[in-house]
Scaffold this motif. Structure first.
Motif, PDB file in Angstrom:
ATOM      1  N   TRP A  35       0.979  -1.217  -0.212  1.00  0.00           N
ATOM      2  CA  TRP A  35      -0.156  -0.031   0.099  1.00  0.00           C
ATOM      3  C   TRP A  35       0.956   1.279   0.108  1.00  0.00           C
ATOM      4  O   TRP A  35       1.750   1.245   0.638  1.00  0.00           O
ATOM      5  CB  TRP A  35      -0.929  -0.002   1.313  1.00  0.00           C
ATOM      6  CG  TRP A  35      -1.790  -1.221   1.446  1.00  0.00           C
ATOM      7  CD1 TRP A  35      -3.047  -1.296   0.623  1.00  0.00           C
ATOM      8  CD2 TRP A  35      -1.534  -2.258   2.292  1.00  0.00           C
ATOM      9  NE1 TRP A  35      -3.625  -2.241   1.205  1.00  0.00           N
ATOM     10  CE2 TRP A  35      -2.699  -3.014   2.259  1.00  0.00           C
ATOM     11  CE3 TRP A  35      -0.672  -2.699   2.941  1.00  0.00           C
ATOM     12  CZ2 TRP A  35      -3.042  -4.113   3.051  1.00  0.00           C
ATOM     13  CZ3 TRP A  35      -0.625  -3.820   4.034  1.00  0.00           C
ATOM     14  CH2 TRP A  35      -1.893  -4.696   3.683  1.00  0.00           C
ATOM     15  N   GLY A  37       0.227   5.800   0.735  1.00  0.00           N
ATOM     16  CA  GLY A  37      -0.637   6.732   1.044  1.00  0.00           C
ATOM     17  C   GLY A  37      -0.368   7.967   0.008  1.00  0.00           C
ATOM     18  O   GLY A  37       0.723   8.172  -0.505  1.00  0.00           O
ATOM     19  N   GLU A 124      -2.956  -1.693   6.082  1.00  0.00           N
ATOM     20  CA  GLU A 124      -2.702  -0.396   5.382  1.00  0.00           C
ATOM     21  C   GLU A 124      -2.786   0.793   6.273  1.00  0.00           C
ATOM     22  O   GLU A 124      -2.192   1.627   5.949  1.00  0.00           O
ATOM     23  CB  GLU A 124      -4.129  -0.359   4.666  1.00  0.00           C
ATOM     24  CG  GLU A 124      -5.292  -0.035   5.342  1.00  0.00           C
ATOM     25  CD  GLU A 124      -6.708   0.130   4.571  1.00  0.00           C
ATOM     26  OE1 GLU A 124      -6.572   0.056   3.293  1.00  0.00           O
ATOM     27  OE2 GLU A 124      -7.773   0.696   5.023  1.00  0.00           O
ATOM     28  N   LYS A 125      -3.273   0.670   7.717  1.00  0.00           N
ATOM     29  CA  LYS A 125      -2.699   1.982   8.493  1.00  0.00           C
ATOM     30  C   LYS A 125      -1.387   2.176   8.724  1.00  0.00           C
ATOM     31  O   LYS A 125      -1.154   3.201   9.136  1.00  0.00           O
ATOM     32  CB  LYS A 125      -3.755   1.529   9.692  1.00  0.00           C
ATOM     33  CG  LYS A 125      -5.077   1.464   9.694  1.00  0.00           C
ATOM     34  CD  LYS A 125      -5.879   1.573  10.923  1.00  0.00           C
ATOM     35  CE  LYS A 125      -5.587   0.127  11.761  1.00  0.00           C
ATOM     36  NZ  LYS A 125      -6.267  -0.092  12.801  1.00  0.00           N
ATOM     37  N   LEU A 128       0.391   5.505   7.611  1.00  0.00           N
ATOM     38  CA  LEU A 128       0.316   6.570   8.467  1.00  0.00           C
ATOM     39  C   LEU A 128       1.409   6.787   9.329  1.00  0.00           C
ATOM     40  O   LEU A 128       1.163   7.994  10.064  1.00  0.00           O
ATOM     41  CB  LEU A 128      -1.132   6.547   9.167  1.00  0.00           C
ATOM     42  CG  LEU A 128      -2.407   6.245   8.438  1.00  0.00           C
ATOM     43  CD1 LEU A 128      -3.529   6.229   9.301  1.00  0.00           C
ATOM     44  CD2 LEU A 128      -2.635   7.963   7.622  1.00  0.00           C
ATOM     45  N   VAL A 155      -5.570  14.605   8.703  1.00  0.00           N
ATOM     46  CA  VAL A 155      -4.853  13.475   9.336  1.00  0.00           C
ATOM     47  C   VAL A 155      -3.933  14.015  10.452  1.00  0.00           C
ATOM     48  O   VAL A 155      -3.727  13.548  11.512  1.00  0.00           O
ATOM     49  CB  VAL A 155      -4.413  12.382   8.355  1.00  0.00           C
ATOM     50  CG1 VAL A 155      -3.575  11.618   9.227  1.00  0.00           C
ATOM     51  CG2 VAL A 155      -5.390  11.901   7.716  1.00  0.00           C
ATOM     52  N   ILE A 279      -8.031   6.760   7.499  1.00  0.00           N
ATOM     53  CA  ILE A 279      -8.039   6.289   6.150  1.00  0.00           C
ATOM     54  C   ILE A 279      -9.477   6.322   5.363  1.00  0.00           C
ATOM     55  O   ILE A 279     -10.435   5.505   5.836  1.00  0.00           O
ATOM     56  CB  ILE A 279      -7.437   4.974   5.687  1.00  0.00           C
ATOM     57  CG1 ILE A 279      -6.004   5.276   6.109  1.00  0.00           C
ATOM     58  CG2 ILE A 279      -7.541   4.553   4.224  1.00  0.00           C
ATOM     59  CD1 ILE A 279      -5.263   3.676   5.895  1.00  0.00           C
ATOM     60  N   THR A 280      -9.960   7.255   4.571  1.00  0.00           N
ATOM     61  CA  THR A 280     -11.252   7.465   4.244  1.00  0.00           C
ATOM     62  C   THR A 280     -11.533   7.066   2.718  1.00  0.00           C
ATOM     63  O   THR A 280     -12.699   6.711   2.381  1.00  0.00           O
ATOM     64  CB  THR A 280     -11.834   8.777   4.165  1.00  0.00           C
ATOM     65  OG1 THR A 280     -10.946   9.703   3.433  1.00  0.00           O
ATOM     66  CG2 THR A 280     -11.830   9.180   5.697  1.00  0.00           C
ATOM     67  N   ARG A 282      -9.964   4.626  -0.698  1.00  0.00           N
ATOM     68  CA  ARG A 282      -8.838   3.516  -1.188  1.00  0.00           C
ATOM     69  C   ARG A 282      -9.189   3.377  -2.573  1.00  0.00           C
ATOM     70  O   ARG A 282     -10.395   3.529  -3.158  1.00  0.00           O
ATOM     71  CB  ARG A 282      -9.394   2.120  -0.390  1.00  0.00           C
ATOM     72  CG  ARG A 282      -9.129   2.323   0.947  1.00  0.00           C
ATOM     73  CD  ARG A 282      -9.721   0.974   1.711  1.00  0.00           C
ATOM     74  NE  ARG A 282      -9.648   1.223   3.019  1.00  0.00           N
ATOM     75  CZ  ARG A 282     -10.227   1.901   3.948  1.00  0.00           C
ATOM     76  NH1 ARG A 282     -11.155   2.516   3.413  1.00  0.00           N
ATOM     77  NH2 ARG A 282     -10.050   1.827   5.272  1.00  0.00           N
ATOM     78  N   CYS A 301     -12.314  13.625   1.923  1.00  0.00           N
ATOM     79  CA  CYS A 301     -10.997  12.879   1.713  1.00  0.00           C
ATOM     80  C   CYS A 301     -10.083  12.995   2.788  1.00  0.00           C
ATOM     81  O   CYS A 301      -9.308  14.049   2.607  1.00  0.00           O
ATOM     82  CB  CYS A 301     -10.633  12.461   0.342  1.00  0.00           C
ATOM     83  SG  CYS A 301      -9.246  11.302   0.293  1.00  0.00           S
ATOM     84  N   LYS A 303      -7.581  10.600   3.998  1.00  0.00           N
ATOM     85  CA  LYS A 303      -6.376  10.009   3.454  1.00  0.00           C
ATOM     86  C   LYS A 303      -6.801   9.084   2.352  1.00  0.00           C
ATOM     87  O   LYS A 303      -7.700   8.146   2.571  1.00  0.00           O
ATOM     88  CB  LYS A 303      -5.590   9.148   4.507  1.00  0.00           C
ATOM     89  CG  LYS A 303      -4.524   8.205   4.066  1.00  0.00           C
ATOM     90  CD  LYS A 303      -3.506   8.987   3.440  1.00  0.00           C
ATOM     91  CE  LYS A 303      -2.735  10.046   4.200  1.00  0.00           C
ATOM     92  NZ  LYS A 303      -1.514  10.591   3.716  1.00  0.00           N
ATOM     93  N   VAL A 305      -5.365   5.914   0.084  1.00  0.00           N
ATOM     94  CA  VAL A 305      -4.457   4.695   0.064  1.00  0.00           C
ATOM     95  C   VAL A 305      -4.560   4.000  -1.223  1.00  0.00           C
ATOM     96  O   VAL A 305      -5.655   3.712  -1.573  1.00  0.00           O
ATOM     97  CB  VAL A 305      -4.757   3.750   1.309  1.00  0.00           C
ATOM     98  CG1 VAL A 305      -3.912   2.513   0.822  1.00  0.00           C
ATOM     99  CG2 VAL A 305      -4.376   4.255   2.348  1.00  0.00           C
TER     100      VAL A 305
END
Length: 312
Positions: A35, A37, A124-125, A128, A155, A279-280, A282, A301, A303, A305
């Motif tokens: 992933w 960001g 995926e976090k 950050l 964020v 994360i909003t 994808r 939005c 973040k 990813v």
């Protein structure tokens, strides 16, 4: 060796391009990306062409400093095992194509001492971690026990507020003018400048990047207080008399340092710092040309990813 990379060919022109990758040295690792960001700060400025010039700036370039992947090859001096899940804060491995910051690609080569092992449970976090480390770095020089004002609830602002609450003392207050971003404040208040009458904040931290608001921030500062500029600005100015009367102190903070990244990872892995709810959006990495404008233009939005696993 080749890699599929996001390439900013020029402002507002972005493509997915196959690039040759530099051969790894003895201290390097090869990382297959899971992933990445998209930064709504520096990458947005690069995308729009508003980024002030500094060393390393220029097009074409590969953006990205929020990469999570798996080590598939490791040099004998890298000290990182094959198979490790790692966070990669960018790379410079694409020859004549500038790596600024060079992490938005399917395969990366970077020094082993630059990557940070992360738990697979973060998923995926883990992208950050760079922002968490930046927030930690910005807060490290300030005393927050008597409260602080944080300007901006993206964020970075949310991470700063969460970290500030961990220190105890008076909870921070966050200003956010965008109604879409006023939710999600846990343990601290999110409000607007108009609804906040306090004029005695000992610390004011701006993460909005809006230099035009500096005079207002000075007006809300306690005597001898500190304003921390934690966004990215082309040029800043302020009216001197109000700052003079308050004996205001100004501090410019850059991105994280190596120790900040390790400490941020420790706080996250221990459960003290939550990365939930940040994360909003994808998108598959193949849709990067469509995803980047959404990341920069959609106020909902926080973040974006990109999922590189879909390329496998």
């Amino acid at each position: 060796m080749k890699s599929l990379a996001v390439v900013l060919e020029q402002p507002e022109r972005l493509s997915l391009t196959t690039l040759p990758v530099d051969s790894p040295a003895a201290g390097d690792v090869v990382v297959e990306t899971l992933w990445t960001g998209v930064s709504a700060g520096t990458e947005r400025l690069l995308y729009t062409g508003q980024m002030p010039h500094f060393p390393g700036m220029g097009y074409p370039l590969v953006p990205g400093y929020e990469t999570v992947g798996r080590v598939v090859d490791a040099g004998p001096d890298s000290r990182i095992p094959v198979g490790a899940r790692v966070f990669v804060p960018g790379a410079r491995c694409f020859g004549p194509v500038r790596g600024l910051h060079g992490g938005a690609a399917s395969r990366l080569v970077t020094r082993g001492d630059r990557v940070v092992p992360v738990s697979e449970s973060l998923g995926e976090k883990a992208v950050l971690l760079a922002l968490a480390a930046t927030a930690l770095h910005a807060l490290s020089g300030s005393t927050l026990e008597a409260g602080a004002l944080i300007v901006g609830h993206g964020v970075l602002g949310r991470l700063m507020a969460r970290l500030a609450t961990l220190r105890g003392g008076e909870p921070p207050v966050v200003w956010e003018t965008n109604a879409n971003r006023r939710d999600g404040g846990t343990g601290y208040a999110v409000t607007t400048p108009e609804d906040d009458s306090r004029k005695s904040y000992p610390v004011v931290i701006d993460v909005s990047g809006d230099a035009s608001a500096l005079d207002l921030l000075v007006q809300r500062l306690a005597p001898g207080g500190e304003i921390v500029l934690a966004g990215f600005y082309d040029r800043v100015s302020f009216a001197f008399p109000p700052a003079f009367m308050r004996e205001a102190r100004f501090r410019v903070t850059a991105q994280w340092r190596e120790g900040d990244l390790a400490e941020a990872a420790r706080l996250v892995e221990s459960g003290l710092l939550s990365l939930d709810g940040l994360i909003t959006h994808r998108a598959p990495a193949s849709s990067a040309p469509e995803a980047y404008p959404v990341a920069f233009g959609d106020p909902a939005c926080l973040k974006m990813v990109l999922d590189w696993r879909t390329l496998a």
